[in-house]
Scaffold this active site. Structure first.
Site, PDB file in Angstrom:
ATOM      1  N   ARG A 123      -7.397  27.591   4.872  1.00 36.41           N
ATOM      2  CA  ARG A 123      -7.101  28.187   6.163  1.00 36.41           C
ATOM      3  C   ARG A 123      -5.677  28.708   6.233  1.00 36.41           C
ATOM      4  O   ARG A 123      -5.405  29.744   6.831  1.00 36.41           O
ATOM      5  CB  ARG A 123      -7.329  27.156   7.274  1.00 36.41           C
ATOM      6  CG  ARG A 123      -7.118  27.723   8.648  1.00 36.41           C
ATOM      7  CD  ARG A 123      -7.177  26.728   9.787  1.00 36.41           C
ATOM      8  NE  ARG A 123      -8.164  25.675   9.685  1.00 36.41           N
ATOM      9  CZ  ARG A 123      -9.463  25.809   9.920  1.00 36.41           C
ATOM     10  NH1 ARG A 123      -9.952  26.990  10.246  1.00 36.41           N
ATOM     11  NH2 ARG A 123     -10.275  24.771   9.820  1.00 36.41           N
ATOM     12  N   TYR A 124      -4.750  27.955   5.659  1.00 39.13           N
ATOM     13  CA  TYR A 124      -3.338  28.326   5.706  1.00 39.13           C
ATOM     14  C   TYR A 124      -2.954  28.950   4.364  1.00 39.13           C
ATOM     15  O   TYR A 124      -3.526  28.600   3.336  1.00 39.13           O
ATOM     16  CB  TYR A 124      -2.487  27.076   5.929  1.00 39.13           C
ATOM     17  CG  TYR A 124      -2.792  26.331   7.202  1.00 39.13           C
ATOM     18  CD1 TYR A 124      -2.335  26.803   8.429  1.00 39.13           C
ATOM     19  CD2 TYR A 124      -3.531  25.145   7.177  1.00 39.13           C
ATOM     20  CE1 TYR A 124      -2.610  26.106   9.601  1.00 39.13           C
ATOM     21  CE2 TYR A 124      -3.809  24.442   8.337  1.00 39.13           C
ATOM     22  CZ  TYR A 124      -3.341  24.923   9.551  1.00 39.13           C
ATOM     23  OH  TYR A 124      -3.612  24.231  10.705  1.00 39.13           O
ATOM     24  N   ARG A 127      -1.626  26.138   1.502  1.00 39.97           N
ATOM     25  CA  ARG A 127      -2.205  24.819   1.258  1.00 39.97           C
ATOM     26  C   ARG A 127      -3.705  24.806   1.537  1.00 39.97           C
ATOM     27  O   ARG A 127      -4.193  25.597   2.334  1.00 39.97           O
ATOM     28  CB  ARG A 127      -1.497  23.748   2.096  1.00 39.97           C
ATOM     29  CG  ARG A 127      -1.494  23.995   3.586  1.00 39.97           C
ATOM     30  CD  ARG A 127      -0.249  23.292   4.193  1.00 39.97           C
ATOM     31  NE  ARG A 127      -0.278  23.278   5.647  1.00 39.97           N
ATOM     32  CZ  ARG A 127       0.063  24.304   6.414  1.00 39.97           C
ATOM     33  NH1 ARG A 127       0.397  25.470   5.863  1.00 39.97           N
ATOM     34  NH2 ARG A 127       0.037  24.202   7.719  1.00 39.97           N
ATOM     35  N   CYS A 136     -17.540   7.455   3.303  1.00 40.96           N
ATOM     36  CA  CYS A 136     -16.390   6.668   3.755  1.00 40.96           C
ATOM     37  C   CYS A 136     -16.771   5.191   3.699  1.00 40.96           C
ATOM     38  O   CYS A 136     -17.951   4.846   3.623  1.00 40.96           O
ATOM     39  CB  CYS A 136     -16.023   7.021   5.191  1.00 40.96           C
ATOM     40  SG  CYS A 136     -15.392   8.702   5.399  1.00 40.96           S
ATOM     41  N   CYS A 140     -16.287   6.674  11.584  1.00 43.85           N
ATOM     42  CA  CYS A 140     -15.668   6.810  12.905  1.00 43.85           C
ATOM     43  C   CYS A 140     -16.648   7.625  13.760  1.00 43.85           C
ATOM     44  O   CYS A 140     -17.089   8.704  13.336  1.00 43.85           O
ATOM     45  CB  CYS A 140     -14.356   7.575  12.801  1.00 43.85           C
ATOM     46  SG  CYS A 140     -13.213   6.913  11.571  1.00 43.85           S
ATOM     47  N   CYS A 143     -16.063  11.429  14.279  1.00 45.28           N
ATOM     48  CA  CYS A 143     -15.721  12.155  13.042  1.00 45.28           C
ATOM     49  C   CYS A 143     -15.909  13.661  13.205  1.00 45.28           C
ATOM     50  O   CYS A 143     -16.994  14.127  13.571  1.00 45.28           O
ATOM     51  CB  CYS A 143     -16.591  11.665  11.892  1.00 45.28           C
ATOM     52  SG  CYS A 143     -16.270  12.575  10.358  1.00 45.28           S
ATOM     53  N   ARG A 145     -16.129  15.696  10.889  1.00 45.60           N
ATOM     54  CA  ARG A 145     -16.989  16.176   9.805  1.00 45.60           C
ATOM     55  C   ARG A 145     -18.320  15.442   9.774  1.00 45.60           C
ATOM     56  O   ARG A 145     -18.954  15.329   8.723  1.00 45.60           O
ATOM     57  CB  ARG A 145     -16.248  16.031   8.476  1.00 45.60           C
ATOM     58  CG  ARG A 145     -15.887  17.363   7.882  1.00 45.60           C
ATOM     59  CD  ARG A 145     -14.880  17.257   6.775  1.00 45.60           C
ATOM     60  NE  ARG A 145     -13.629  17.823   7.222  1.00 45.60           N
ATOM     61  CZ  ARG A 145     -12.433  17.274   7.043  1.00 45.60           C
ATOM     62  NH1 ARG A 145     -12.311  16.135   6.390  1.00 45.60           N
ATOM     63  NH2 ARG A 145     -11.362  17.870   7.506  1.00 45.60           N
ATOM     64  N   ASP A 304     -11.300  16.341  18.613  1.00 40.12           N
ATOM     65  CA  ASP A 304     -12.016  17.600  18.412  1.00 40.12           C
ATOM     66  C   ASP A 304     -13.282  17.647  19.267  1.00 40.12           C
ATOM     67  O   ASP A 304     -13.838  16.607  19.624  1.00 40.12           O
ATOM     68  CB  ASP A 304     -12.419  17.748  16.938  1.00 40.12           C
ATOM     69  CG  ASP A 304     -11.224  18.099  16.045  1.00 40.12           C
ATOM     70  OD1 ASP A 304     -10.231  18.649  16.562  1.00 40.12           O
ATOM     71  OD2 ASP A 304     -11.303  17.812  14.840  1.00 40.12           O
ATOM     72  N   ASP A 341      -6.336  20.798  17.240  1.00 45.52           N
ATOM     73  CA  ASP A 341      -6.864  21.605  16.135  1.00 45.52           C
ATOM     74  C   ASP A 341      -7.753  22.647  16.808  1.00 45.52           C
ATOM     75  O   ASP A 341      -8.823  22.319  17.333  1.00 45.52           O
ATOM     76  CB  ASP A 341      -7.617  20.733  15.122  1.00 45.52           C
ATOM     77  CG  ASP A 341      -7.518  21.292  13.713  1.00 45.52           C
ATOM     78  OD1 ASP A 341      -7.338  22.528  13.582  1.00 45.52           O
ATOM     79  OD2 ASP A 341      -7.622  20.522  12.742  1.00 45.52           O
ATOM     80  N   LYS A 348      -3.994  23.852  13.360  1.00 47.10           N
ATOM     81  CA  LYS A 348      -3.318  22.847  14.166  1.00 47.10           C
ATOM     82  C   LYS A 348      -2.217  23.470  15.010  1.00 47.10           C
ATOM     83  O   LYS A 348      -1.359  24.167  14.491  1.00 47.10           O
ATOM     84  CB  LYS A 348      -2.720  21.784  13.246  1.00 47.10           C
ATOM     85  CG  LYS A 348      -3.776  21.036  12.445  1.00 47.10           C
ATOM     86  CD  LYS A 348      -3.127  20.006  11.546  1.00 47.10           C
ATOM     87  CE  LYS A 348      -4.152  19.220  10.758  1.00 47.10           C
ATOM     88  NZ  LYS A 348      -4.833  20.026   9.709  1.00 47.10           N
TER      89      LYS A 348
END
Ligand SMILES: *Cc1c(COP(=O)(O)O)cnc(C)c1O
Length: 387
Positions: A123-124, A127, A136, A140, A143, A145, A304, A341, A348
């Site tokens: 995206r950037y 990076r 995981c 969470c 999440c 994702r 999010d 975000d 962000k």
């Protein structure tokens, strides 16, 4: 007594009693035992806790979107009688998860449409985010994702490792690679080392970081051997994810200490969650404990717009209020940047309290943390010859 010490979870407590379902567990500190004994079913939960109706139906109905899984270590932090327990809200599904608000999305940060290669989000300009696994240690409930992690939903995380390495080798503008997933520290040392070694060998990649909640969910995984392996790939940073001060136990502090001793600089990314950490007192206690663990608070995220998370989201003004309650009142190192975000893939964006009260030609008027006003004359506003 400082203010921080008034919070019930301000001190480090050991949560490794070695007991589980009434039995003493000799293998408690073995990460494989912890993974094998994760709580993943309604029956498993109910052996330890009495659930509310909202939780019970949540467990039964939300499992086809994001699996439930909690390590015994993290599970031991749940308050058995408090239905509003901040640990519980993070990992035990609630019926509200099955409700979707019109603003919510399956992929709120539009990651899937920013992948030049499966598994690599670019995206950037300088990076990339490299999704190296879809699993995981625990899940969470908020999440971002959840569409691809845990193996429960229909969409699979596709990762083409060889294509990703080749993309990074030829894309010389990328100087920073962030490994995430899923949780990269769930991979074996050997598997993770293969990825790190390949990235480390790319000359224009200056900096590697890992995003992981393993130090919090499964501190037993942070073995001396893992730390010895990681230190070969410096500069290597780690972003952990703690939301509530109770998560920073003696075992977690020791695991973070092993990483810090291996020279791994660490930041923490919290998600602002209703009923978990949406007050200044809890956040202040958390950030103070993080510094004591040699972890610098990095980001505080507005939750999010992930499907089924409305019950965990707070107004944006709450995050601003928390930052305002920290800035000036405590150590600058303890203050994270509050971030949205941007929905749809904008990346962000920082959201800050307003400290500039007035700006006119000649001066800027600011207020400090106590609300007192101060004027600062702008450079160049006054001709030095006449000053
Ligand atoms: C968060 C994120 C990064 C890293 O952002 P920093 O602000 O540098 O920590 C990079 N790529 C993507 C797609 C991200 O979501």
């Amino acid at each position: 007594m400082t203010q921080a010490q008034t919070h019930p979870d301000a001190e480090f407590v050991s949560h490794a009693p070695g007991f589980w379902e009434g039995e003493e567990i000799a293998d408690w500190d073995d990460p494989r035992w912890q993974l094998k004994n994760r709580v993943t079913s309604l029956a498993g939960l109910e052996r330890h806790l009495s659930l509310s109706e909202e939780e019970r139906s949540g467990v039964l109905l939300s499992g086809n979107k994001l699996a439930m899984s909690v390590t015994p270590h993290f599970f031991n932090l749940v308050h058995p009688e408090d239905p509003e327990c901040p640990i519980r809200r993070q990992v035990i599904p609630r019926i509200e998860e099955t409700l979707t608000d019109p603003a919510e999305m399956a992929d709120p940060c539009a990651e899937d449409s920013h992948m030049p290669v499966p598994g690599l989000v670019h995206r950037y300009p300088d990076r990339v985010l490299f999704l190296v696994t879809d699993r995981c240690a625990a899940y969470c409930r908020y999440c971002t994702r959840s569409r691809v992690v845990s193996g429960a939903g229909e969409q699979e995380l596709e990762v083409d490792f060889e294509e990703a390495f080749r993309y990074l080798e030829r894309t010389t503008g990328v100087r920073d690679v962030l490994l995430s997933g899923g949780d990269p520290l769930l991979l074996s040392d050997a598997r993770l080392e293969k990825i790190l070694a390949r990235l480390h060998a790319i000359p224009h990649i200056e900096f590697i970081r890992i995003g992981s909640r393993i130090p919090i969910f499964l501190p037993q995984r942070i073995t001396p051997e893992l730390c010895e392996m990681l230190r070969k790939y410096h500069p290597l940073f780690l972003s952990v994810h703690a939301n509530h001060p109770r998560e920073l136990t003696v075992e977690v502090r020791d695991a973070l200490g092993r990483l810090a001793d291996a020279g791994v600089p660490m930041g923490n990314q919290s998600v602002l969650l209703r009923g978990v950490n949406d007050d200044v007192d809890t956040m202040r206690t958390l950030v103070h404990k993080l510094l004591r663990c040699r972890v610098r608070p990095y980001y505080l995220y507005q939750c999010d717009l992930i499907e089924g998370s409305a019950h965990l989201r707070t107004p944006v003004s709450k995050g601003v209020e928390i930052i305002e309650g920290l800035r000036g009142h405590t150590t600058g190192y303890a203050i994270p940047q509050f971030i949205i975000d941007a929905p749809g893939g904008g990346g962000k964006v920082p959201v800050n309290p307003e400290y500039v009260v007035e700006r006119d030609g000649g001066q800027i008027v600011v207020r400090n943390y106590e609300g007192k006003r101060f004027a600062y004359p702008e450079a160049g506003a006054v001709d030095p010859a006449v000053r």
